[in-house]
Design a protein around this motif. Structure first.
Motif, short mmCIF file in Angstrom:
data_model
loop_
_atom_site.label_atom_id
_atom_site.label_comp_id
_atom_site.label_asym_id
_atom_site.label_seq_id
_atom_site.Cartn_x
_atom_site.Cartn_y
_atom_site.Cartn_z
N ALA A 186 0.83 -1.20 0.00
CA ALA A 186 0.00 0.00 0.00
C ALA A 186 0.87 1.25 0.00
O ALA A 186 0.61 2.21 -0.73
CB ALA A 186 -0.93 -0.01 1.21
N ALA A 187 1.92 1.22 0.84
CA ALA A 187 2.83 2.37 0.91
C ALA A 187 3.56 2.60 -0.40
O ALA A 187 3.94 3.73 -0.72
CB ALA A 187 3.83 2.17 2.05
N CYS A 188 3.76 1.53 -1.16
CA CYS A 188 4.43 1.65 -2.47
C CYS A 188 3.45 2.01 -3.57
O CYS A 188 3.83 2.10 -4.74
CB CYS A 188 5.14 0.34 -2.81
SG CYS A 188 6.58 0.00 -1.78
N GLY A 189 2.17 2.19 -3.22
CA GLY A 189 1.18 2.60 -4.19
C GLY A 189 0.63 1.48 -5.06
O GLY A 189 0.07 1.74 -6.12
N ASN A 214 -7.02 0.49 4.26
CA ASN A 214 -6.12 1.65 4.13
C ASN A 214 -5.37 1.63 2.80
O ASN A 214 -5.10 2.68 2.21
CB ASN A 214 -5.12 1.66 5.30
CG ASN A 214 -4.28 2.91 5.32
OD1 ASN A 214 -4.80 4.02 5.38
ND2 ASN A 214 -2.97 2.75 5.26
N ALA A 215 -5.05 0.41 2.32
CA ALA A 215 -4.38 0.30 1.02
C ALA A 215 -5.27 0.86 -0.09
O ALA A 215 -4.81 1.57 -0.98
CB ALA A 215 -4.02 -1.16 0.73
N ASP A 241 -11.39 1.33 16.19
CA ASP A 241 -11.26 2.77 15.94
C ASP A 241 -10.38 3.05 14.72
O ASP A 241 -10.61 4.01 13.99
CB ASP A 241 -10.72 3.48 17.18
CG ASP A 241 -9.38 2.92 17.64
OD1 ASP A 241 -9.19 1.70 17.58
OD2 ASP A 241 -8.52 3.72 18.07
N VAL A 242 -9.38 2.18 14.48
CA VAL A 242 -8.51 2.36 13.31
C VAL A 242 -9.31 2.20 12.02
O VAL A 242 -9.15 2.97 11.06
CB VAL A 242 -7.33 1.37 13.35
CG1 VAL A 242 -6.47 1.50 12.09
CG2 VAL A 242 -6.48 1.59 14.60
N THR A 243 -10.18 1.18 12.00
CA THR A 243 -11.05 0.98 10.82
C THR A 243 -11.87 2.22 10.55
O THR A 243 -11.97 2.69 9.40
CB THR A 243 -12.02 -0.20 11.07
OG1 THR A 243 -11.38 -1.24 11.78
CG2 THR A 243 -12.59 -0.71 9.76
N MET A 244 -12.47 2.75 11.61
CA MET A 244 -13.40 3.86 11.43
C MET A 244 -12.69 5.16 11.04
O MET A 244 -13.28 6.01 10.37
CB MET A 244 -14.22 4.07 12.71
CG MET A 244 -15.00 2.82 13.15
SD MET A 244 -15.81 1.89 11.82
CE MET A 244 -16.96 3.10 11.19
N SER A 249 -12.35 8.97 6.75
CA SER A 249 -11.55 9.73 5.77
C SER A 249 -12.09 9.55 4.37
O SER A 249 -12.05 10.49 3.55
CB SER A 249 -10.08 9.30 5.85
OG SER A 249 -9.88 8.04 5.24
N ILE A 250 -12.62 8.36 4.06
CA ILE A 250 -13.22 8.13 2.74
C ILE A 250 -14.43 9.04 2.54
O ILE A 250 -14.60 9.66 1.48
CB ILE A 250 -13.65 6.65 2.59
CG1 ILE A 250 -12.42 5.73 2.64
CG2 ILE A 250 -14.42 6.44 1.29
CD1 ILE A 250 -12.78 4.27 2.76
N CYS A 251 -15.27 9.15 3.56
CA CYS A 251 -16.44 10.02 3.46
C CYS A 251 -16.02 11.46 3.19
O CYS A 251 -16.67 12.17 2.41
CB CYS A 251 -17.26 9.96 4.75
SG CYS A 251 -17.89 8.31 5.13
#
Length: 717
Positions: A186-189, A214-215, A241-244, A249-251
């Motif tokens: 994910a960090a590498c895109g 998150n990816a 909480d990490v999921t949310m 952020s998507i919203c």
């Protein structure tokens, strides 16, 4: 594996030498491993250790010979590497002094460097562990090394680590390692590779789902992330909480307020989701991005704990929606203002066209003894560019040099842009030529600088040099091509070849841009071709319906032709569409202070002197044969009123203030937010000759250098 990594290995972290038997004989015999000596109790909680304590313990251990015990030495290494203020250079020297470091010590040092300022060293340590370490990497080593590769976006090195994991029966199904690999890709895109790893995790936990969601977020695959969130719930994996935070952020990214409210309600209804300031801040940011200040304020005031991020997010929300008074009030209420909060308000002012307020706040920052960072300086330089504040821009440049800021692409581009827009093309060129590494934006800033000063040949020459330097082109280059097309139309327009200019537009290989139609409209206004001017304005307004400048130029054209009925119709059209003409504003900087003038302005403290000087200018102009161009007043009013309206234009007030506030040979530098009118242009030419003062006036479209009664634009703009 080692062949994929950087081959050299710094001497400061070279492989430690083995201790001799003689040195072992001199060790103090404490017990079998020395791990329970009282001095080691000071290392019990490395999260609270300070550097002084670590150094004291190190001295005691040297005196007692405890560093020869691997477990004792590893406890000290943890303190030096993972304390709140780690000294990694010291940790490496300590590691070198351990005769036989165990795998725990290797893992500790790799972990510390993976999270440190130079993750490359973590990969180098991993490579040395493979070749010279006492043991093979374990299930803790790989995640630390993979984390380092993620921090570097080192796809090749991370893929090599992945290959080692796959080949090992011990690690190929280790969920901790596989979750780290999902994060790495994910960090590498590459969300595609992240998904392949995720799909092959035999028993996914909440961290697995969070990593993959998150990816997708990092890859801007927002709908895929939301689908995965729904699938996660169907699989009976409880979000945390990490999921949310990711979902909120998507919203915000989608500006989906309705979904954001549903997500917020879902969080409130699920007690298993732990409340945290990070989650509250994510929801606050979501409401701000969705443009709902009401929801943001309700959440903000209900938060039990507000950190600097909470205050700054709310601050940005007010600014983005134009509530600048509320933003400043909130800023003044903040219990602790860090540089991020100062930057937020300064940047919002600057990006909203409130450049004077941005610079006023920049001065307040200095008075508060807060050190600006790169973001502050870029925003301040941009505000200087908009206002033509050359003195302050020069001061910022000197501050950058004095405080040894790295002159990166952002600062370099901002400096070139500032000097160009403040009228000092020579200094802009000095900055450009002193920069060895230039990206496309640095080149483009200098090319634009030449162009706005009418140095077309130099601009094209520099563009050719950029191509010869094989600078990687970007979408901005299409703007440069469009600019050259606009220049051709402009040149034909200057020559009065309006039909040829129209034909050039018709034969363009690309759709004409707004600037191309604007160039034709301007030419029609100069040469008073009403029919073609209406044609150009129609196409321009199709591309930019809210372009009030186009309406103003067409009004000028009608007024010059004496067609007041057309002027009235155009004014009514603008009123019906709620399109207001932007108020003309001229600014001038004197001794680091920016003074702004509107038409007929009487708010300045020196208004009596300014208007007295304006009267003197009028007398000397009349003696020189000047006659006001009353046709430029777009209202059917008395002739005397027209003449007075012309005499109070903001440029003229700024010129008068410049004459009483500065002395020769310093030029009078003025910035106008709109196109300078014909009458003000003529007055500026005459004043430059009568008073023997150079006037540099930047309007919305170009620079005008007035010297000795002449202008650099050759009376065409």
């Amino acid at each position: 594996m080692a062949t994929h990594l950087l081959p050299s290995f710094p001497s400061s972290i070279a492989l430690p030498m083995r201790a001799s038997n003689d040195s072992n004989r001199n060790c103090v015999r404490v017990n079998s491993n020395g791990d329970d000596h009282p001095v080691l109790q000071l290392l019990d909680d490395y999260r609270r250790l300070d550097t002084r304590t670590i150094h004291r313990v190190h001295c005691h251990m040297l005196r007692l010979g405890l560093l020869h015990h691997p477990f004792s030495a590893s406890r000290l290494l943890v303190g030096a590497s993972l304390s709140p203020s780690p000294d990694l250079a010291y940790a490496r020297r300590l590691f070198d002094s351990i005769p036989f470091p165990n795998l725990f010590s290797w893992n500790t040092l790799i972990r510390a460097h993976a999270a440190g300022p130079d993750p490359r060293l973590a990969l180098l340590l991993f490579a040395r562990l493979l070749s010279d370490g006492p043991d093979d990497p374990d299930k803790f080593t790989f995640p630390f090394a993979i984390k380092a590769a993620a921090a570097l976006s080192a796809l090749r090195e991370g893929a090599a680590l992945h290959g080692m994991v796959v080949k090992s029966p011990l690690f190929s199904s280790d969920i901790f390692i596989l979750n780290t690999l999902v994060h790495f890709y994910a960090a590498c895109g590459d969300s595609g590779l992240a998904l392949r790893v995720f799909d092959n995790i035999p028993s996914r936990d909440v961290v697995s789902w969070n990593s993959m969601i998150n990816a997708f977020v990092l890859g801007d695959r927002w709908d895929d992330a939301l689908r995965l969130f729904e699938e996660m719930q169907r699989e009976n994996v409880m979000p945390n909480d990490v999921t949310m935070v990711s979902v909120a952020s998507i919203c915000g990214k989608k500006c989906d307020l309705e979904l954001g409210r549903r997500i917020h309600a879902y969080i409130q209804q699920n007690d298993d989701i732990e409340a945290s300031s990070i989650l509250d801040n994510a929801l606050l940011d979501m409401y701000v991005k969705c443009g709902s200040l009401e929801d943001a304020e309700l959440l903000f005031h209900s938060m039990n704990t507000k950190d600097s991020i909470s205050w700054t997010t709310m601050l940005v929300g007010y600014c983005k929606l134009g509530h600048f008074h509320a933003a400043r009030h909130l800023f003044d209420q903040m219990p602790d203002r860090d540089i991020a909060s100062w930057n937020a308000l300064i940047s919002c002012y600057e990006q909203s066209g409130r450049s004077k307020e941005a610079l006023d706040l920049f001065h307040d920052l200095q008075q508060a003894d807060v050190k600006p960072d790169e973001v502050t300086l870029v925003a301040a330089l941009s505000a200087c560019s908009q206002l033509g504040a050359l003195e302050l821009g020069c001061w910022i440049h000197a501050y950058i040099k004095k405080n040894s800021f790295t002159l990166n692409f952002h600062l370099t581009t901002s400096l070139i842009d500032m000097y160009s827009k403040c009228g000092d093309l020579e200094k802009a060129l000095d900055v450009f030529e002193s920069t060895k590494n230039r990206d496309v934006f640095v080149w483009s800033a200098m090319i634009a600088g030449f162009a706005m000063h009418g140095e077309g040949k130099e601009a094209l020459d520099l563009f050719e040099q950029m191509q010869e330097a094989k600078v990687k082109l970007s979408p901005i280059c299409s703007v440069l091509v469009a600019t050259q097309a606009c220049c051709i139309v402009d040149i034909l327009g200057r020559a009065g070849l309006l039909e040829e200019a129209k034909e050039c537009i018709r034969n363009m290989p690309m759709p004409p841009s707004a600037s191309v139609w604007g160039a034709l409209l301007g030419a029609c206004a100069i040469h008073r071709n009403v029919e073609l001017g209406e044609h150009a304005c129609k196409h321009l307004l199709k591309l930019e319906p809210r372009n009030h400048g186009a309406h103003v130029i067409l009004s000028n054209l009608y007024a010059r032709s004496g067609n007041w009925n057309a002027v009235a119709r155009l004014r009514k059209s603008m009123k019906d569409s709620s399109l207001k003409k932007e108020a003309g504003c001229s600014s001038i900087e004197v001794q680091g202070v920016v003074h702004e003038f509107l038409v007929g302005d009487i708010s300045h403290p020196l208004k009596e002197k300014i208007y007295s000087q304006l009267g003197e200018i009028a007398s000397r102009l009349k003696a020189a044969g000047y006659v006001p161009d009353k046709k430029l007043v777009l209202q059917d009013i008395e002739e005397d009123a027209k003449e007075r309206a012309l005499s109070l234009h903001s440029e003229k007030l700024a010129i008068a203030f410049g004459l009483i506030s500065t002395s020769s040979p310093a030029p009078i530098r003025i910035t106008k937010n709109l196109r300078v009118c014909d009458d003000c242009h003529l007055v500026a030419k005459l004043v430059s000759g009568i008073y023997n003062r150079d006037i540099i006036l930047r309007d919305r479209f170009r620079f005008h250098h007035f010297t000795g009664g002449l202008c650099s634009c050759m009376d065409y703009w």
